[in-house]
Design an enzyme around this catalytic site. Structure first.
Site, short mmCIF file in Angstrom:
data_model
loop_
_atom_site.label_atom_id
_atom_site.label_comp_id
_atom_site.label_asym_id
_atom_site.label_seq_id
_atom_site.Cartn_x
_atom_site.Cartn_y
_atom_site.Cartn_z
N TYR A 28 0.85 -1.20 0.00
CA TYR A 28 0.00 0.00 0.00
C TYR A 28 0.88 1.24 0.00
O TYR A 28 1.80 1.36 0.80
CB TYR A 28 -0.91 0.00 1.24
N ASP B 260 9.16 2.40 -0.57
CA ASP B 260 8.18 3.02 0.32
C ASP B 260 8.52 2.56 1.73
O ASP B 260 8.17 1.46 2.15
CB ASP B 260 6.76 2.60 -0.07
N LYS C 133 5.41 8.32 9.23
CA LYS C 133 5.26 7.73 10.55
C LYS C 133 6.35 8.17 11.52
O LYS C 133 6.33 9.29 12.01
CB LYS C 133 5.14 6.22 10.43
#
Length: 398
Positions: free
Chosen positions: A142, A216, A244
């Site tokens: 994702y 990613d 994050k």
């Protein structure tokens, strides 16, 4: 479970599905979600006053746990000077220097506000730099909700960990290929590590075809190692997407890479990207506190020790526990998970039962079988013990 009176109904009346991000609605496990009132260290407390050991940790950013005193104080001090300026600040430069120092492949970096924005911008940059349009991704990874990375005629998808299928796709479309984007350790179909040679093969395919390799590392960046998965596995990307932990628990993300590629971004180059709140003072203050503390290797030693203890306690012939550093997933199947098809084939109903069993005993894990548990330095032997005891009780009841 009891939910704060009327809050869930009020939420559904004014927000799609009652939430601001789909997984919070607990559709994968059933039941009504709780509403968090506060967090402290390894724990969260809901609006009904119940306290839980929290292995979600806001889906990974809180490497030092909730309401870490140093982070809170840094944000408070920054807020006293102003919450946003829309102009350059010293902390932006300091944070960019910290990221460049930490991540092996990054020479220059652009700060943004979310992982979706960072991934979208990295792909846009890859297309502008290579002057090609096609992007390869991997099923189960994702990269945010931009059209290109969810469903787009300019993207193709291959199975994760399948080198042969990836080679065939590159051979077929290599001349159009702008980038291959991948989570070097998958974290959105549960934790699925790369098999030996997989990341190396992607690097070689990009070199041969002229495409850019994008890692990613929104989840893995600063979590599996200070330099992310590329430090852990020794494979460097052309562009890296961060989020994050990179924001210290506040909304901040980044994309960066080789200087010649990043120089194609405006105002230096022709690939336009902008953001009013990019690199805002509160997020950069929090991020600097966290990233500077992560220079200490003892942090990762502690995370590894706690993660290994949790993994050992959750092992059972009926489950597969997959862990990379301080992130892990329990799959209800008796063989390893290497791609999305394997992940989907696990017993999801059994996981939903486990989720509610643990919740009733004061342990909060991911409300989806396709997510990870995240270890923080605030977790210790006591939190591992209560979690393992509740887990073993669940297995014993059949």
């Amino acid at each position: 479970m009891v939910v704060a009176t009327g809050l869930w109904e009020r939420a559904k009346a004014v927000m799609p599905g009652g939430v601001n991000s789909p997984v919070r609605a607990w559709k994968a496990v059933g039941g009504e979600p709780f509403f968090v009132r506060r967090g402290e260290g390894a724990y969260v407390e809901d609006t009904d006053g119940k306290r839980y050991v929290d292995w979600v940790q806001s889906w990974g950013p809180l490497v030092f746990g909730h309401a870490d005193p140093e982070v809170v104080e840094a944000v408070r001090e920054a807020a006293l000077d102003g919450t946003t300026f829309g102009a350059a600040t010293e902390r932006e430069v300091e944070l960019a220097e910290e990221i460049v120092d930490a991540v092996p492949s990054i020479e220059k970096v652009r700060l943004v506000s979310s992982g979706t924005e960072a991934a979208m911008s990295a792909v846009r940059l890859a297309r502008g730099f290579t002057r090609r349009d096609l992007v390869m991704k991997f099923a189960g990874c994702y990269h945010g909700h931009s059209d290109t990375l969810l469903a787009d005629e300019r993207s193709i998808s291959c199975p994760f960990n399948d080198i042969d299928d990836t080679v065939r796709a590159v051979e077929h479309d290599g001349e159009r290929l702008a980038a291959i984007i991948v989570e070097p350790v998958a974290g959105n179909m549960g934790v699925v590590p790369p098999e030996p040679g997989f990341l190396e093969a992607l690097r070689e395919l990009c070199d041969a075809s002229g495409a850019l390799l994008i890692f990613d590392e929104v989840i893995t960046g600063f979590r599996v190692a200070r330099g992310g998965a590329q430090e852990l596995y020794g494979v460097e990307s052309d562009l890296t997407v961060l989020g994050k932990i990179a924001g210290g628990g506040l909304p901040l993300a980044a994309f960066g890479g080789r200087g010649e590629i990043m120089d194609a971004v405006a105002p230096e180059g022709r690939v336009f990207q902008a953001g009013t709140l990019s690199g805002n003072p509160l997020a950069t203050a929090a991020a600097l506190v966290v990233l500077r503390r992560l220079r200490d290797p003892r942090v990762y030693e502690q995370l590894e020790e706690t993660g290994a203890a949790l993994e050992a306690g959750l092992r059972d012939p009926d489950v597969t526990v997959q862990r990379v550093g301080s992130m892990l997933t329990v799959f209800f199947r008796d063989v390893a998970v290497r791609n999305q098809a394997d992940s989907v084939a696990s017993d999801r109903e059994r996981y939903a039962e486990l989720f509610h069993h643990l919740l009733d005993r004061g342990v909060y894990v991911a409300p989806s079988p396709f997510e990870a548990l995240f270890v923080s330095t605030a977790h210790g032997p006591a939190e591992v013990e209560v979690t393992v005891e509740a887990f073993q009780e669940f297995l014993a009841r059949g």
